[in-house]
Design an enzyme around this catalytic site. Structure first.
Site, PDB file in Angstrom:
ATOM      1  N   ASN A 151      38.404  43.863  44.587  1.00 33.25           N
ATOM      2  CA  ASN A 151      37.572  42.832  43.964  1.00 33.25           C
ATOM      3  C   ASN A 151      38.664  42.280  43.052  1.00 33.25           C
ATOM      4  O   ASN A 151      38.785  42.645  41.883  1.00 33.25           O
ATOM      5  CB  ASN A 151      36.538  43.352  43.226  1.00 33.25           C
ATOM      6  CG  ASN A 151      35.492  42.016  42.674  1.00 33.25           C
ATOM      7  OD1 ASN A 151      36.127  41.102  42.746  1.00 33.25           O
ATOM      8  ND2 ASN A 151      34.514  42.362  42.171  1.00 33.25           N
ATOM      9  N   HIS A 205      33.184  40.773  46.569  1.00 30.62           N
ATOM     10  CA  HIS A 205      32.839  40.247  45.188  1.00 30.62           C
ATOM     11  C   HIS A 205      31.380  40.236  45.004  1.00 30.62           C
ATOM     12  O   HIS A 205      30.786  40.265  46.021  1.00 30.62           O
ATOM     13  CB  HIS A 205      33.126  38.673  45.507  1.00 30.62           C
ATOM     14  CG  HIS A 205      34.370  38.309  45.534  1.00 30.62           C
ATOM     15  ND1 HIS A 205      35.219  37.966  44.542  1.00 30.62           N
ATOM     16  CD2 HIS A 205      35.105  37.764  46.907  1.00 30.62           C
ATOM     17  CE1 HIS A 205      36.523  37.536  45.027  1.00 30.62           C
ATOM     18  NE2 HIS A 205      36.501  37.562  46.382  1.00 30.62           N
ATOM     19  N   TYR A 233      26.239  39.159  37.704  1.00 34.00           N
ATOM     20  CA  TYR A 233      27.084  40.571  38.255  1.00 34.00           C
ATOM     21  C   TYR A 233      26.178  41.782  38.377  1.00 34.00           C
ATOM     22  O   TYR A 233      26.633  42.563  38.642  1.00 34.00           O
ATOM     23  CB  TYR A 233      28.323  40.828  37.382  1.00 34.00           C
ATOM     24  CG  TYR A 233      29.263  39.615  37.220  1.00 34.00           C
ATOM     25  CD1 TYR A 233      29.767  39.069  38.564  1.00 34.00           C
ATOM     26  CD2 TYR A 233      29.550  38.761  36.065  1.00 34.00           C
ATOM     27  CE1 TYR A 233      30.704  38.010  38.669  1.00 34.00           C
ATOM     28  CE2 TYR A 233      30.467  37.805  36.401  1.00 34.00           C
ATOM     29  CZ  TYR A 233      30.896  37.305  37.723  1.00 34.00           C
ATOM     30  OH  TYR A 233      31.667  36.230  37.831  1.00 34.00           O
ATOM     31  N   ASP A 282      50.725  37.924  48.212  1.00 33.00           N
ATOM     32  CA  ASP A 282      52.177  38.334  48.680  1.00 33.00           C
ATOM     33  C   ASP A 282      52.085  39.849  48.806  1.00 33.00           C
ATOM     34  O   ASP A 282      52.781  40.571  49.976  1.00 33.00           O
ATOM     35  CB  ASP A 282      53.375  37.688  47.873  1.00 33.00           C
ATOM     36  CG  ASP A 282      53.319  36.203  48.151  1.00 33.00           C
ATOM     37  OD1 ASP A 282      52.709  35.684  49.231  1.00 33.00           O
ATOM     38  OD2 ASP A 282      54.277  35.759  47.486  1.00 33.00           O
ATOM     39  N   GLU A 339      38.138  42.444  51.111  1.00 29.95           N
ATOM     40  CA  GLU A 339      37.664  41.893  49.750  1.00 29.95           C
ATOM     41  C   GLU A 339      36.362  42.029  49.502  1.00 29.95           C
ATOM     42  O   GLU A 339      35.684  41.700  50.267  1.00 29.95           O
ATOM     43  CB  GLU A 339      38.166  40.341  49.916  1.00 29.95           C
ATOM     44  CG  GLU A 339      38.146  39.447  48.735  1.00 29.95           C
ATOM     45  CD  GLU A 339      38.459  38.011  48.995  1.00 29.95           C
ATOM     46  OE1 GLU A 339      38.880  37.827  50.016  1.00 29.95           O
ATOM     47  OE2 GLU A 339      38.347  37.486  48.082  1.00 29.95           O
ATOM     48  N   ALA A 391      38.896  37.039  38.805  1.00 30.93           N
ATOM     49  CA  ALA A 391      39.277  35.526  38.854  1.00 30.93           C
ATOM     50  C   ALA A 391      40.852  35.410  39.491  1.00 30.93           C
ATOM     51  O   ALA A 391      41.033  34.377  39.762  1.00 30.93           O
ATOM     52  CB  ALA A 391      39.652  35.169  37.293  1.00 30.93           C
ATOM     53  N   ARG A 447      35.654  28.656  42.385  1.00 26.12           N
ATOM     54  CA  ARG A 447      35.455  29.985  42.909  1.00 26.12           C
ATOM     55  C   ARG A 447      35.172  29.918  44.585  1.00 26.12           C
ATOM     56  O   ARG A 447      35.480  31.000  44.997  1.00 26.12           O
ATOM     57  CB  ARG A 447      34.323  30.598  42.519  1.00 26.12           C
ATOM     58  CG  ARG A 447      34.369  30.823  41.124  1.00 26.12           C
ATOM     59  CD  ARG A 447      33.038  31.477  40.520  1.00 26.12           C
ATOM     60  NE  ARG A 447      32.963  31.316  39.182  1.00 26.12           N
ATOM     61  CZ  ARG A 447      33.553  32.049  38.234  1.00 26.12           C
ATOM     62  NH1 ARG A 447      34.454  32.962  38.284  1.00 26.12           N
ATOM     63  NH2 ARG A 447      33.213  31.748  36.803  1.00 26.12           N
ATOM     64  N   PRO A 478      40.413  41.414  36.522  1.00 26.85           N
ATOM     65  CA  PRO A 478      40.042  41.230  35.154  1.00 26.85           C
ATOM     66  C   PRO A 478      38.657  41.006  34.874  1.00 26.85           C
ATOM     67  O   PRO A 478      37.892  40.520  35.722  1.00 26.85           O
ATOM     68  CB  PRO A 478      40.971  39.949  34.991  1.00 26.85           C
ATOM     69  CG  PRO A 478      41.450  39.226  36.184  1.00 26.85           C
ATOM     70  CD  PRO A 478      41.396  40.424  37.193  1.00 26.85           C
ATOM     71  N   ASN A 479      38.439  41.536  33.823  1.00 30.06           N
ATOM     72  CA  ASN A 479      36.722  41.599  33.257  1.00 30.06           C
ATOM     73  C   ASN A 479      35.898  42.322  33.916  1.00 30.06           C
ATOM     74  O   ASN A 479      34.773  42.354  33.457  1.00 30.06           O
ATOM     75  CB  ASN A 479      36.423  39.882  33.060  1.00 30.06           C
ATOM     76  CG  ASN A 479      37.350  39.017  32.549  1.00 30.06           C
ATOM     77  OD1 ASN A 479      37.611  39.476  31.098  1.00 30.06           O
ATOM     78  ND2 ASN A 479      37.928  38.156  33.083  1.00 30.06           N
ATOM     79  N   SER A 497      29.161  38.639  43.322  1.00 29.79           N
ATOM     80  CA  SER A 497      28.407  37.260  43.490  1.00 29.79           C
ATOM     81  C   SER A 497      28.861  36.708  44.752  1.00 29.79           C
ATOM     82  O   SER A 497      29.893  36.866  45.261  1.00 29.79           O
ATOM     83  CB  SER A 497      28.743  36.270  42.231  1.00 29.79           C
ATOM     84  OG  SER A 497      30.033  36.194  42.066  1.00 29.79           O
ATOM     85  N   HIS A 529      41.170  33.653  42.991  1.00 31.86           N
ATOM     86  CA  HIS A 529      41.255  32.205  42.991  1.00 31.86           C
ATOM     87  C   HIS A 529      42.605  31.507  42.510  1.00 31.86           C
ATOM     88  O   HIS A 529      42.905  30.431  42.611  1.00 31.86           O
ATOM     89  CB  HIS A 529      40.126  31.442  42.233  1.00 31.86           C
ATOM     90  CG  HIS A 529      38.884  32.271  42.305  1.00 31.86           C
ATOM     91  ND1 HIS A 529      38.389  32.246  43.611  1.00 31.86           N
ATOM     92  CD2 HIS A 529      38.190  33.031  41.628  1.00 31.86           C
ATOM     93  CE1 HIS A 529      37.063  33.110  43.294  1.00 31.86           C
ATOM     94  NE2 HIS A 529      36.983  33.314  42.309  1.00 31.86           N
ATOM     95  N   ARG A 547      28.464  42.065  30.924  1.00 32.52           N
ATOM     96  CA  ARG A 547      29.124  40.577  31.584  1.00 32.52           C
ATOM     97  C   ARG A 547      28.044  39.912  32.154  1.00 32.52           C
ATOM     98  O   ARG A 547      27.797  40.329  33.203  1.00 32.52           O
ATOM     99  CB  ARG A 547      30.482  40.700  31.957  1.00 32.52           C
ATOM    100  CG  ARG A 547      30.957  39.312  32.552  1.00 32.52           C
ATOM    101  CD  ARG A 547      32.145  39.667  33.604  1.00 32.52           C
ATOM    102  NE  ARG A 547      32.815  38.590  33.929  1.00 32.52           N
ATOM    103  CZ  ARG A 547      33.536  38.389  34.863  1.00 32.52           C
ATOM    104  NH1 ARG A 547      33.734  39.696  35.576  1.00 32.52           N
ATOM    105  NH2 ARG A 547      33.788  37.237  35.286  1.00 32.52           N
ATOM    106  N   ARG A 577      28.818  29.519  44.032  1.00 30.75           N
ATOM    107  CA  ARG A 577      29.175  28.899  42.430  1.00 30.75           C
ATOM    108  C   ARG A 577      29.898  27.870  42.265  1.00 30.75           C
ATOM    109  O   ARG A 577      29.996  26.932  43.226  1.00 30.75           O
ATOM    110  CB  ARG A 577      29.585  30.290  41.875  1.00 30.75           C
ATOM    111  CG  ARG A 577      28.544  31.465  41.953  1.00 30.75           C
ATOM    112  CD  ARG A 577      29.308  32.883  41.503  1.00 30.75           C
ATOM    113  NE  ARG A 577      29.550  32.692  39.891  1.00 30.75           N
ATOM    114  CZ  ARG A 577      30.160  33.575  39.398  1.00 30.75           C
ATOM    115  NH1 ARG A 577      30.809  34.486  39.871  1.00 30.75           N
ATOM    116  NH2 ARG A 577      30.383  33.276  37.984  1.00 30.75           N
TER     117      ARG A 577
END
Ligand code: DQA
Length: 145
Positions: A75, A101, A24, A88, A99, A78, A112, A11-12, A103, A81, A19, A108
């Protein structure tokens, strides 16, 4: 045959470019997709690049990857977290997971610092901006040899 990598974005991340660019960066998700496709070509990988703002859609795509992918880069944004469901699904599918990210999540806010995805990933890359996607693809190309 070229190995297939599903690159999932949570998301986002569709808002990248506008953003919080100080966190980012200025590159858009389209730029990251182009970068992944270029790296994929160089590494002999086929890239299926997607983004969703919906947890259930990401879970369904991860389940579908059993038939359509050899590895996953995610990625989770949110959902890293919060999402036991994504944890699962990745565990159930059993494909190699990297994985990413943009940032450095450890630098942070405390909420996070923990990711439910990290326990089911073979590696985690954070803080290197869009280069993290390139690094993950290179690591996966090596792993899939
Ligand atoms: C992110 C870090 C997450 O904490 C955040 O919720 C995101 C993006 C990153 O790429 O740095 O949306 O995954």
């Amino acid at each position: 045959m070229a190995k297939r990598v599903l690159v999932l974005n949570g998301p986002n991340l569709n808002l990248l470019g506008t953003r919080e660019p100080d966190i980012y960066g200025a590159q858009t998700l389209k730029d990251i997709e182009a970068l992944c496709k270029q790296t994929g070509t160089e590494q002999g990988l086929t890239i299926d690049f997607r983004q969703s703002n919906h947890e259930g859609e990401l879970v369904t795509w991860i389940q579908d990857a059993r038939k359509t992918a050899d590895a996953i880069i995610i990625n989770p944004a949110a959902y890293s977290h919060t999402s036991v469901a994504i944890h699962d699904a990745l565990k159930a599918v059993g494909l190699p997971v990297a994985e990413v990210h943009l940032s450095n999540i450890h630098q942070r806010e405390a909420f996070r610092h923990h990711s439910y995805v990290s326990a089911v990933a073979f590696g985690v890359i954070c803080g290197f901006g869009v280069t993290g996607y390139t690094m993950a693809l290179m690591a996966l190309a090596e792993k899939l040899k």
